[in-house]
Design an enzyme around this catalytic site. Structure first.
Site, PDB file in Angstrom:
ATOM      1  CB  SER A 258      -1.187  -0.071   1.195  1.00  0.00           C
ATOM      2  OG  SER A 258      -1.264   0.875   1.325  1.00  0.00           O
TER       3      SER A 258
ATOM      4  CG  HIS B 122      -4.175  -1.160  -0.607  1.00  0.00           C
ATOM      5  ND1 HIS B 122      -3.857  -0.771   0.632  1.00  0.00           N
ATOM      6  CD2 HIS B 122      -4.715  -2.419  -0.540  1.00  0.00           C
ATOM      7  CE1 HIS B 122      -4.282  -2.065   1.243  1.00  0.00           C
ATOM      8  NE2 HIS B 122      -4.808  -2.793   0.724  1.00  0.00           N
TER       9      HIS B 122
ATOM     10  CG  ASP C  42      -5.559  -5.828   2.815  1.00  0.00           C
ATOM     11  OD1 ASP C  42      -6.294  -6.570   3.143  1.00  0.00           O
ATOM     12  OD2 ASP C  42      -5.344  -5.539   1.608  1.00  0.00           O
TER      13      ASP C  42
END
Length: 401
Positions: free
Chosen positions: A219, A246, A342
């Site tokens: 991310s 992401h 995540d």
């Protein structure tokens, strides 16, 4: 033009912020949002890169919001000068969701920008609630915070299961929180069952054979980390590589193009039901989850728009969980820099069936959220610096440990 005097920093403020944007509307909104947030302190604003550089040298901000398109000195020209003027400062690019904005953003990330926030195009900023939430969340995630080191799975000696309840603060296995049911317009997808973490030191033996799939999640700070990792791969990698980064739609396509130029492997956005080829890199398209299925002919990417998981789509957890299911542990999972957690539950599932998990270390992570969550849960077989991550993956991709 009247200089904006920095306000006094509240005792609990975690970061001092400078906003650089030539649009009076955008600049006004962003400075107001920062001022209204008790965790942030606005210390100044500037209308272009030149003025922003002068203020950065004077005020030494922790964080800078930097517009891309500006007169006199644009964001790309100002970026390296700002990084040099304020070592350790984290810069968030404010860019529009256009091809041009995406190209510049990916370049900025490769040059050292920490993250980006996608702002609506001119005329739509007044109702930009999503932009506000995204910007403030990323600024606070990038704020300087000390995080204590944690042991790797390799450092943990085997021990018998405790006969008494765990002491307060001891690690507790967490189950996967299932995503909300898909909307009537979204295709129904298979749900992944929660998998509890095995007792530390007594889990399924690691599979040291060549991984059938290499799965990577990232991310904040991910594009640059991915660039370094992919550049380390030789051309003869025999496993397909799947990535959940992401990012919004369009940006992931541009990221794939940049990663292809950075190394010896072909990188592309995955297509629904596309068969995975050895030595190819497949990136989950923005706004789509990617999972993996298997039949007698091989592995395939599956895309869907079921609800976001961990507030993200694409998310890392469903990718890792599906890889665990189709490979039964003959896989390598890597969690790179990023905010949030995540990837933790997906890593838990992958590790429970014998897969190997690598996590990026705190020192080289832009944000040690995702890899930190994996490490703190005791799921990392190895915690590596970014410089060591690529070679470490390549070694294991050949069947080493």
């Amino acid at each position: 033009m009247t200089e904006l005097a920095p306000k006094a920093s509240p005792a609990h403020s975690i970061a001092r912020v400078l906003v650089i944007d030539d649009s009076a509307v955008a600049r006004g909104l962003m400075t107001r949002w920062v001022e209204e947030d008790s965790d942030l302190t606005l210390i100044g604003s500037a209308v272009d890169g030149e003025q922003g550089l002068r203020k950065a040298e004077e005020l030494k901000p922790d964080l800078i919001v930097l517009d891309v398109e500006m007169p006199k000195m644009d964001g790309l020209a100002a970026l390296p000068l700002l990084l040099k003027a304020v070592p350790g400062c984290k810069i968030v690019m404010a860019s529009t969701l256009t091809r041009r904005g995406g190209e510049v953003t990916i370049r900025a990330l490769s040059m050292g920008a920490a993250d980006y926030a996608s702002k609506p195009q001119a005329g739509r900023l007044a109702g930009a609630e999503e932009f506000r939430r995204d910007l403030l969340l990323k600024l606070k995630a990038l704020a300087p915070r000390p995080i204590p080191p944690v042991p790797t799975q390799r450092d943990m000696a085997p021990s018998p299961a405790p006969a008494t309840p765990a002491a307060p603060g001891a690690p507790v296995a967490r189950s996967i929180t299932p995503p909300p049911p898909p909307s009537s317009s979204a295709p129904a997808k298979k749900a992944f069952a929660p998998v509890a973490q095995p007792p530390q030191g007594r889990g399924t033996p690691r599979n040291t054979a060549r991984p059938e799939i290499i799965a990577i999640g990232s991310s904040t700070g991910g594009p640059q980390a991915l660039r370094d990792v992919i550049a380390a791969f030789p051309a003869d990698v025999r496993s397909p590589i799947v990535i959940a980064q992401h990012m919004p739609a369009l940006f992931t396509k541009i990221l794939a193009e940049h990663l292809t130029k950075a190394g010896k492997l072909v990188c592309k956005e995955a297509e629904d039901n596309e068969r995975l080829k050895p030595g190819c890199v497949y990136i989950a398209p923005g706004d789509f989850h990617m999972t993996i299925r298997k039949d007698a002919a091989g592995f395939y990417a599956v895309l869907d728009q079921t609800p976001p998981i961990n507030f993200c789509r694409p998310a890392v957890d469903p990718l890792f969980q599906s890889v665990a299911e189709v490979t039964r542990g003959a896989a390598l999972g890597i969690v790179l820099t990023g905010m949030g957690h995540d990837g933790r539950e997906g890593a838990r599932m992958l590790r429970s069936v014998g897969g190997t998990i690598l996590a990026q270390d705190e020192a080289t992570s832009v944000v040690w959220g995702m890899p930190g969550a994996v490490a703190e849960a005791g799921l990392a077989d190895e915690i590596l610096s970014l410089a060591d991550m690529g070679p470490g993956i390549v070694r294991r991709a050949k069947g080493g440990n």
